[in-house]
Scaffold this motif. Structure first.
Motif, mmCIF file in Angstrom:
data_model
loop_
_atom_site.group_PDB
_atom_site.id
_atom_site.type_symbol
_atom_site.label_atom_id
_atom_site.label_comp_id
_atom_site.label_asym_id
_atom_site.label_seq_id
_atom_site.Cartn_x
_atom_site.Cartn_y
_atom_site.Cartn_z
ATOM 1 N N THR A 252 -3.686 -16.970 -28.492
ATOM 2 C CA THR A 252 -4.937 -16.375 -28.966
ATOM 3 C C THR A 252 -5.764 -17.451 -29.663
ATOM 4 N N ARG A 253 -6.948 -17.066 -30.110
ATOM 5 C CA ARG A 253 -7.794 -17.992 -30.853
ATOM 6 C C ARG A 253 -7.092 -18.485 -32.110
ATOM 7 N N VAL A 254 -6.298 -17.620 -32.722
ATOM 8 C CA VAL A 254 -5.590 -17.992 -33.949
ATOM 9 C C VAL A 254 -4.377 -18.858 -33.650
ATOM 10 N N THR A 255 -3.623 -18.505 -32.617
ATOM 11 C CA THR A 255 -2.369 -19.224 -32.354
ATOM 12 C C THR A 255 -2.563 -20.512 -31.564
ATOM 13 N N ALA A 256 -3.721 -20.686 -30.921
ATOM 14 C CA ALA A 256 -3.927 -21.883 -30.101
ATOM 15 C C ALA A 256 -3.719 -23.188 -30.880
ATOM 16 N N PRO A 257 -4.275 -23.343 -32.095
ATOM 17 C CA PRO A 257 -4.020 -24.594 -32.829
ATOM 18 C C PRO A 257 -2.544 -24.801 -33.145
ATOM 19 N N TYR A 258 -1.814 -23.715 -33.438
ATOM 20 C CA TYR A 258 -0.376 -23.824 -33.711
ATOM 21 C C TYR A 258 0.352 -24.280 -32.453
ATOM 22 N N ALA A 259 -0.027 -23.702 -31.301
ATOM 23 C CA ALA A 259 0.618 -24.069 -30.045
ATOM 24 C C ALA A 259 0.342 -25.524 -29.686
ATOM 25 N N LEU A 260 -0.886 -25.979 -29.947
ATOM 26 C CA LEU A 260 -1.231 -27.369 -29.651
ATOM 27 C C LEU A 260 -0.424 -28.326 -30.529
ATOM 28 N N ARG A 261 -0.235 -27.965 -31.801
ATOM 29 C CA ARG A 261 0.556 -28.820 -32.683
ATOM 30 C C ARG A 261 2.011 -28.880 -32.234
ATOM 31 N N GLN A 262 2.529 -27.741 -31.767
ATOM 32 C CA GLN A 262 3.903 -27.746 -31.259
ATOM 33 C C GLN A 262 4.007 -28.626 -30.018
ATOM 34 N N ALA A 263 3.012 -28.521 -29.119
ATOM 35 C CA ALA A 263 3.029 -29.342 -27.909
ATOM 36 C C ALA A 263 2.952 -30.828 -28.258
ATOM 37 N N ALA A 264 2.097 -31.170 -29.238
ATOM 38 C CA ALA A 264 1.968 -32.565 -29.650
ATOM 39 C C ALA A 264 3.266 -33.065 -30.276
ATOM 40 N N MET A 265 3.919 -32.203 -31.010
ATOM 41 C CA MET A 265 5.169 -32.597 -31.656
ATOM 42 C C MET A 265 6.242 -32.900 -30.610
ATOM 43 N N TYR A 266 6.356 -32.054 -29.606
ATOM 44 C CA TYR A 266 7.361 -32.292 -28.574
ATOM 45 C C TYR A 266 6.986 -33.499 -27.711
ATOM 46 N N ALA A 267 5.691 -33.732 -27.518
ATOM 47 C CA ALA A 267 5.265 -34.945 -26.815
ATOM 48 C C ALA A 267 5.636 -36.176 -27.635
#
Length: 364
Positions: A252-267
């Protein structure tokens, strides 16, 4: 017209916290003004937690057949509390192993009064003394997190479970939205299915359109894990909970930044793995020497960044950060935790709750 009187009720969920609870209650009494009510929620205690709370002169609520951990304990207390509070009232949730610094409550109340768009004010936490090397590494980590929050002008991506002040009307909104626009049991404030109830309640409040902040004045001193095994289990729960919360809420609009940070962390984990692999290969060929040229500049800048970001903690914290290799090892442990959490989630392994053994509390 009569003015509405704003009341603050402090809820202190406690599971076998007889040693740390007196420090927590003392920190509440030291607030100016202190909370109007303090309620200790004794949850499945096998020690003298309830007796210690009663001796301190605060109210005690004992949970009944609670199988939903901290979230269930809080829901059992909030159930009868919310109907008898007004929309102007506030609820302060404080862990029984944490202590507020003087001025925490006044600063949080002021922030809510000044900005009606804020739904809750969380604390900026720092670690207690003790715990040897693993404790010192956590305190450095917490110092960098506090610095990051300050650079975001207090925006809180997660309302810390150690201490957060909520608007009562916002908690009612959350309870009303459960089972419809929010995951969880209808009528419950906290979702008992969430491993990390602080992260989940943050997503709930932000999904409903309210902001969450952590002002620098709202400092809370909390326990650190004193062994590597305790740290591993704590962080595994935190990361597994964060991933499960994102799955429950969806993109969602709210969770998208959280998801991006998780993706960046795993990258980032992949990048570190490739770096270690390349370093090993170069070393095997005898091509690895002292850093020089651009690599020397990058190395120096990295060391300076690690030292500067913990300078507020003093000389010993900076000396721990300077060699880099020690904190790099700590980061590798955390990356291993993140990978294990992702694997466990994909494999649908049952998640566990870990409650670390708190050290004897130090002065806040």
């Amino acid at each position: 017209m009569d003015c509405m009187v704003q009341r603050v009720t402090a809820l202190v969920p406690a599971h076998d916290e007889e040693r740390s609870l007196p420090d927590t209650l003392a920190s509440l009494r030291a607030q100016t003004p202190p909370p109007d009510r303090v309620i200790v929620i004794a949850d499945r205690c096998t020690d003298r937690t309830a007796a210690v709370a009663a001796a301190a002169g605060v109210e005690v609520v004992t949970t009944v057949d609670n199988t939903d951990r901290k979230a269930g304990a809080l829901d059992q207390a909030l159930g009868p509390l919310l109907p008898v509070t007004t929309d102007d009232d506030l609820v302060l949730v404080v862990d029984a192993d944490s202590a507020l610094v003087p001025g925490f409550l006044a600063a949080a109340v002021t922030r809510l009064a000044d900005d009606p768009g804020i739904g809750a004010v969380g604390g900026v936490f720092t670690g207690r003394d003790g715990g040897g090397l693993v404790g010192a590494l956590q305190r450095n980590e917490y110092a960098r997190y506090a610095r990051e929050v300050g650079r975001r002008r207090g925006e809180a991506r997660v309302l810390t479970g150690t201490a957060t002040l909520f608007r009562t009307r916002v908690l009612r909104e959350v309870a009303d939205a459960r089972g419809r626009t929010l995951p969880g049991r209808p009528g419950a404030v906290y979702d008992p299915a969430a491993l990390t109830e602080d992260n989940e309640i943050t997503l709930a409040i932000r999904t409903l359109g309210h902001r969450t902040v952590s002002p620098r004045e709202c400092v809370v001193v909390t326990e650190v894990m004193t062994t590597w095994s305790d740290l591993w289990r704590q962080r595994l729960r935190w990361q597994r909970g964060a991933l499960e919360n994102l799955r429950a809420y969806g993109l969602t609009r709210v969770t998208a930044p959280y998801a991006l940070r998780q993706a960046a962390m795993y990258a980032g984990i992949v990048a570190v793995a490739l770096f270690l692999l390349a370093t090993t290969l170069f070393a095997a060929r005898g091509d690895l020497g002292p850093p020089r040229g651009p690599w020397l500049v990058i190395t120096v800048l990295f060391v300076v960044e690690r030292v500067v970001t913990v300078r507020r903690r003093g000389v010993w914290a900076m000396l721990l950060a300077a060699p880099v290799v020690v904190e790099f090892g700590y980061d590798l442990v955390q990356q291993a935790v993140f990978l294990r959490a992702a694997v466990d989630l994909l494999a649908r392994r049952a998640a566990g709750w870990h409650h670390g053994v708190a050290p004897v509390p130090a002065e806040a």
